[in-house]
Enzyme design. Structure first.
Site, PDB file in Angstrom:
ATOM      1  N   SER A 145       0.871  -1.174   0.000  1.00 54.63           N
ATOM      2  CA  SER A 145       0.000   0.000   0.000  1.00 54.63           C
ATOM      3  C   SER A 145       0.904   1.219   0.000  1.00 54.63           C
ATOM      4  O   SER A 145       2.080   1.133   0.378  1.00 54.63           O
ATOM      5  CB  SER A 145      -0.879   0.013   1.260  1.00 54.63           C
ATOM      6  OG  SER A 145      -1.496   1.275   1.457  1.00 54.63           O
ATOM      7  N   TYR A 158      -2.348  -1.170  10.301  1.00 53.77           N
ATOM      8  CA  TYR A 158      -2.234  -1.295   8.845  1.00 53.77           C
ATOM      9  C   TYR A 158      -0.902  -0.751   8.351  1.00 53.77           C
ATOM     10  O   TYR A 158      -0.207  -1.396   7.549  1.00 53.77           O
ATOM     11  CB  TYR A 158      -3.399  -0.542   8.201  1.00 53.77           C
ATOM     12  CG  TYR A 158      -3.543  -0.750   6.713  1.00 53.77           C
ATOM     13  CD1 TYR A 158      -4.034  -1.950   6.211  1.00 53.77           C
ATOM     14  CD2 TYR A 158      -3.223   0.259   5.804  1.00 53.77           C
ATOM     15  CE1 TYR A 158      -4.189  -2.141   4.850  1.00 53.77           C
ATOM     16  CE2 TYR A 158      -3.378   0.079   4.445  1.00 53.77           C
ATOM     17  CZ  TYR A 158      -3.860  -1.127   3.973  1.00 53.77           C
ATOM     18  OH  TYR A 158      -4.010  -1.314   2.611  1.00 53.77           O
TER      19      TYR A 158
END
Length: 269
Positions: A145, A158
């Site tokens: 990401s 995350y």
């Protein structure tokens, strides 16, 4: 680049019943790969994903189930895929996200996100890479990401997982860099780092932001993009898939250990 350059190869794409994973699996299928499909899905969803892969050009496609929080389940899945003849290509796409402040993150949320978004990649890679080395060809493509390169508030688990995935990718790339040759294709390990992409994982953030604009979804999306992504455009899953397909190609034999942002300029700021 030959149209069916993955003929004879088998790809395992985790989290491939929807979103980015489904798009990547479809792209690999179009180049001739057999597809090991994975995800938490109903029988109808898994059948639909398998059908999509076959329709796209996969000589064969099969669904493999595993809870990516469980090392034992991952090991069983990897055994089953190995018995099926692969993977020559591993795409670790399965991921979860939940936003909360650092103080508000529960132990369970932390453990689950780290397990699925980071540890699961480790457990699949450690099983797949030795066989790739032995045959002189292999591709590992980790879907990280933009949050593997930069941080945001309220995303501690995350961000920690995705930063870890980028680091894990670089270690593996170095350890397997000398495997194979230009002719065999070599073994490469890379990351793709998407920014805002049109998938279900960002839906809760869109809803929350839209609420600030009286429920106006378009305004919520525009607000999210304006804050981070200079182009003001989201990416489609198919655009991420195109990058993955190129990384799987023979011509990419010297592209290893990289983290490719597809982020509309987010990390250029």
């Amino acid at each position: 680049m030959q149209e069916r350059f993955l003929e004879g190869r088998t790809a395992l794409v985790t989290g491939s019943v929807q979103g980015i994973g489904l798009a990547i699996g479809t792209a690999l299928a179009s180049a001739g790969a057999r597809l090991a499909v994975h995800g938490l899905a109903t029988p109808e969803q898994s059948d639909a994903a398998v059908h999509t892969m076959r329709k796209a050009g996969a000589p064969d496609a099969r669904f493999f189930e595993a809870d990516m929080r469980s090392p034992a389940a991952i090991s069983a899945m990897m055994d089953a895929v190995a018995d099926w003849g692969g993977p020559d290509i591993l795409v670790t796409n399965a991921g979860i996200q939940q936003t909360a402040s650092l103080a508000g993150v529960t132990q369970q949320v932390w453990d689950d996100i780290l397990a699925v978004d980071l540890s699961a990649a480790f457990h699949t890679m450690r099983r797949a890479l030795p066989a790739m080395k032995a045959q002189g060809y292999g591709r590992v493509i980790n879907i990280a990401s933009v949050h593997g390169l930069v941080a945001s508030v309220n995303k501690a688990p995350y961000v920690a997982a995705k930063f870890g995935l980028v680091g894990l990718t670089r270690v593996a790339a170095l350890e397997y860099a000398s495997a194979g040759s230009r002719d065999s294709g070599g073994v490469t390990v890379n990351c793709i780092c998407p920014g805002w992409t049109e998938t279900t994982i960002i839906e809760p953030q869109i809803v929350a932001r839209a609420a600030e604009f009286g429920g106006n979804r378009d305004a919520g999306i525009s607000s999210l993009l304006a804050e981070k992504q200079p182009t003001g455009r989201t990416s489609r899953p198919e655009e991420i898939a195109a990058v993955a397909l190129w990384l799987a190609s023979p011509i990419a034999h010297n592209m290893t250990g990289i983290a490719v942002p597809v982020d509309g300029g987010w990390t250029a700021q």
